[in-house]
Each structure stands twice: as structure tokens, then as C-alpha cells.
Design a protein around this motif. Structure first.
Motif, mmCIF file in Angstrom:
data_model
loop_
_atom_site.group_PDB
_atom_site.id
_atom_site.type_symbol
_atom_site.label_atom_id
_atom_site.label_comp_id
_atom_site.label_asym_id
_atom_site.label_seq_id
_atom_site.Cartn_x
_atom_site.Cartn_y
_atom_site.Cartn_z
ATOM 1 N N CYS A 163 -0.666 -9.387 -1.202
ATOM 2 C CA CYS A 163 -1.505 -10.423 -1.803
ATOM 3 C C CYS A 163 -0.857 -11.807 -1.684
ATOM 4 O O CYS A 163 -1.436 -12.728 -1.118
ATOM 5 N N CYS A 205 -0.875 -4.223 -2.643
ATOM 6 C CA CYS A 205 -1.529 -4.639 -3.880
ATOM 7 C C CYS A 205 -1.385 -3.549 -4.943
ATOM 8 O O CYS A 205 -1.754 -2.394 -4.737
ATOM 9 N N GLY A 227 -4.461 -9.338 0.396
ATOM 10 C CA GLY A 227 -4.550 -8.350 -0.673
ATOM 11 C C GLY A 227 -5.939 -7.790 -0.891
ATOM 12 O O GLY A 227 -6.899 -8.130 -0.211
#
Length: 425
Positions: free
Chosen positions: A312, A328, A266
Motif C-alpha cells: 500500500c 496489505c 494496495g
């Protein structure tokens, strides 16, 4: 004779019952690909969601999902100063709970890891590096060891979050310790089998996978700045490939397909796919006896890199040549579909948002960071929300657990609560 036949029939019935019991023995399922073999599931849900079978309150503080085997499901949670492993029957009744070290009070407080089931035992690595094996039926502790002290490791900023993986008689842990970067222990007693000290990187927060490539069974793990592979039999380092983290959050499990490895992280660290190419080493002079074979060598070659799919911690699944997982949310990315071979981004559906995913019966099941639950039709052309509802959680978002589909049921966890829904058609 009749007595012998009766006993034989009874034994066959027990074996048959065991084989038909719900089975999701570890994080992301028996193949670690996060794909359920379930079919015949509901094509659409009622507005307020599918039928709720039962709710369990008492999971403790934590983000673990569930594993299922032997007629029980297992999860973990923090209760005050201690972390506990919990066993619940398939009707939602608590069977046992046992402590496994201290609770995690650092960043994102709560238990992290889903227990792993194998041959009647349940294994769990706690946030401080204590690995324990419990008898699945009773919770009796078979063995327990502090791996940080044993292999001169350290507890990283987010604690240990690895869902341990097992192959044969070995349980593996990516420790990053001076005396063991990756270690293999005997799953029956915790005795060391091997410890790799060749790897030059420290541990991250990812859960490894095991694949066979080039005729060699290997464990692929994401470390702090790299992707590494070791021979599961010997612990020898087979190959390594750089994958830098931008903020100490290499979390998502690697994806392997046909010699290609995909990893993603992420916060604009992005995703990359590289090929693991197989060569053949020549035999050493001491190995030229009859019957000896050269072991393969491995090199990696990057195929592509892109920042669009910077997953992430919600997981990515591979389906028919394409990768599905959320980017993200900080960078206005929703559910992203990318072609595995080329990295081409097919779309970014921001309506779906940041989600943890699993896949079953042609659909993606998305547990949102906002604690909603969605059923999504996915193809390389589009992602379409078929149904979405808000489970009646007591706790507020964010929700970080991964959903599980097993035996016609949807299992979703958010902190202290576990909801189980009937999704069979």
C-alpha cells in the motif's frame, strides 16, 4: 607562502568535513532505492531497543520521514492551519521552521512529504500543490509557486504526497494538470523548463525515480492508472504501461533493475513487473546531416502480475534478485518476498505484519503500522525477526512514516515525535 598554504589546508578541511557529513538528501536516499550503504551495524538489539541518542518533540502532525544533509535533518509537519518545513541539527536542536502553505485536513490529516536537499537548498511540495525552495542553512525562502494554479491541476482526494526528485538543474513534479502532466522547473528560480501534456492520465500519490536505460536518462512515475516514463531533458513521453488502482491508492515508488520495472499498489491491486525493451528509430529526412544519431524507441512487455504483494505505502526494496515489502494487512499478508524475474512468491511472513521498510548492512529495518520497530534477517528462504521493540511513543498507531538509516543512526518518526537511536556496532 605560509599564509597561502594555511588557507589551502583550511579549505581542504572544510571540503573533507562536508564530504564526511551524514548524507540522506531525499526520500529513500541518494539513489532512491531505499538502501543504505551503512555497514558495521548492530546484529541484535537489547530487549528495549538500541541506545536512544535523543528525542525531538515538535514535528507537528504528519507522516514525513527525514532527509539529512549539511549537518541538518529536515522534515515537515502541520501546526494548526499551516504546514511547516523543519530543520533540526544532529544533536536534536531546532534550527528553524518555516511555513509552506495550508495544512492538510482531508483524509489522513497531516503533512505528507519529506523535503529534498540539493546544492544548499531544500525543496518541499505541500499537500495543496505549493512547491517552495528554502535555503537549507537558514530557512530563507528562495522561491515559491502554486503549481495547481500555474498548470491547471487539481488536488486529489489524498492531497499531493509526492516527494519531489531533482536531476541536475531540474526539479520534477507529477501534477496531472491540463497545462502540465509532469513538469520540470529550474531548481534555482522555479522557472519552467518543460511541461509534458502528452500523458493521458492524472497524478497519483507516488514518488518517482530517475534511471538511465537505452542510453536515455528518464524519470519513471506512477500515475492514477499507469506507469509512465519521460525524457528528463525534453519531457517527451518515452513509454507508458497500464497499472490500474482499485481504490485511488497508487502510492509505492517504482523499482527498476536491468530494464525491468516493478510497481505495486494496495487493496488487491497487486504488483506487476514489465520489461522496457529498446528499439532504434530511423532518422527523419531533416536529421540526416553528418553526425546525427537516431534516438531509441521504447516498448513495454509485461513479465508477470500477482495480487499477493499488494504493497500500500510502506515501500519495497530490491536485493539480489528479490523484492521485499509487506502486503496489505487487510488480506492477511505480512512481509512478502517475491522473485523479481518471475514473480514467484517465496514466502509471506504474517508475524512481521504491515511495515514500512529500509535496508542496511544485510538486514531489513521495519517500522510497523502498529508503531513497533523490528530488525529482520531476510533471504529468499525466510524472514526472521532478530529484534523487536516498542518505542515509547505518546501517540497511538497507525504509524505511516518510513525509517532512515544514516551514519550509524536509526531515525524513526511518528506524528509529533522523532526518535534517534545509535545502532553502530
Amino acid at each position: 607562502m605560509r599564509s597561502a598554504i594555511t588557507i589551502l589546508i583550511s579549505l581542504m578541511s572544510v571540503v573533507a568535513a562536508a564530504e564526511t557529513q551524514p548524507f540522506w538528501p531525499e526520500f529513500h536516499g541518494p539513489k532512491r532505492d531505499n538502501i543504505s550503504p551503512e555497514t558495521g551495524l548492530l546484529k541484535q538489539w537489547p530487549e528495549d531497543g538500541p541506545k536512544l541518542l535523543w528525542k525531538f518533540t515538535g514535528c507537528g502532525q504528519g507522516y514525513a520521514g527525514v532527509s539529512i544533509a549539511g549537518g541538518l535533518l529536515f522534515t515537515t509537519g502541520d501546526f494548526g492551519a499551516e504546514e511547516r518545513v523543519i530543520a533540526i541539527d544532529l544533536d536534536g536542536k531546532l534550527k528553524w521552521q518555516k511555513p509552506n502553505g495550508r495544512s492538510w485536513t482531508g483524509p489522513q490529516p497531516g503533512a505528507r512529504t519529506t523535503p529534498t536537499y540539493s546544492d544548499g537548498l531544500v525543496y518541499q511540495l505541500n499537500a495543496h500543490g505549493v512547491l517552495s525552495a528554502f535555503v537549507a542553512a537558514t530557512g530563507e525562502v528562495r522561491w515559491s509557486t502554486n503549481l495547481v494554479e500555474r498548470f491547471s491541476s487539481r488536488v486529489s482526494g489524498w492531497g499531493f504526497t509526492e516527494n519531489v526528485i531533482i536531476d541536475g538543474d531540474k526539479v520534477f513534479v507529477t501534477l496531472g494538470g491540463q497545462a502540465g502532466k509532469i513538469v520540470a522547473l529550474n531548481k534555482k528560480n522555479g522557472i519552467s523548463i518543460w511541461a509534458n501534456t502528452e500523458i493521458q492520465d492524472t497524478q497519483a500519490y507516488s514518488s518517482p525515480i530517475i534511471v538511465t536505460h537505452g542510453g536515455v536518462k528518464q524519470m519513471i512515475a506512477l500515475t492514477h492508472e499507469s506507469v509512465v516514463s519521460v525524457d528528463v531533458e525534453t519531457g517527451k513521453l518515452l513509454w507508458t504501461h497500464k497499472h490500474p488502482s482499485t481504490c485511488d491508492q497508487n502510492v509505492t515508488s517504482p523499482v527498476f533493475h536491468d530494464g525491468g520495472v516493478y510497481v505495486t499498489s494496495g487493496h488487491k491491486a497487486g504488483g506487476r513487473m514489465f520489461r522496457v525493451e529498446v528499439g532504434r528509430a530511423s532518422l527523419a529526412a531533416t536529421d540526416t546531416q553528418a553526425g546525427a544519431e537516431a534516438r531509441p524507441t521504447f516498448t513495454t512487455k509485461e513479465a508477470w502480475f500477482g495480487v499477493e504483494q499488494d504493497n500500500c505505502h510502506g515501500g519495497v526494496v530490491y536485493v539480489d534478485g528479490y523484492l521485499y515489502g509487506s502486503g496489505c494487512r487487510l488480506y492477511k499478508r505480512g512481509l512478502v518476498c517475491a522473485e523479481f524475474a518471475s514473480g514467484k512468491i517465496m514466502y509471506n511472513n504474517q508475524d512481521i505484519g504491515k511495515v514500512s521498510v529500509t535496508y542496511a548492512d544485510g538486514r531489513l529495518y521495519c517500522l510497523g503500522n502498529d508503531a513497533s520497530m523490528a530488525l529482520v534477517d531476510v533471504s529468499p528462504k525466510e524472514a526472521k525477526i532478530v529484534s523487536r521493540f516498542q518505542p515509547p511513543w505518546v501517540a497511538k498507531p497507525p504509524c505511516l512514516s518510513h525509517p532512515v538509516i544514516c551514519a550509524g543512526r536509526l531515525y524513526i518518526r511518528h506524528l509529533d515525535e522523532l526518535f534517534v537511536y545509535d545502532i553502530k556496532q
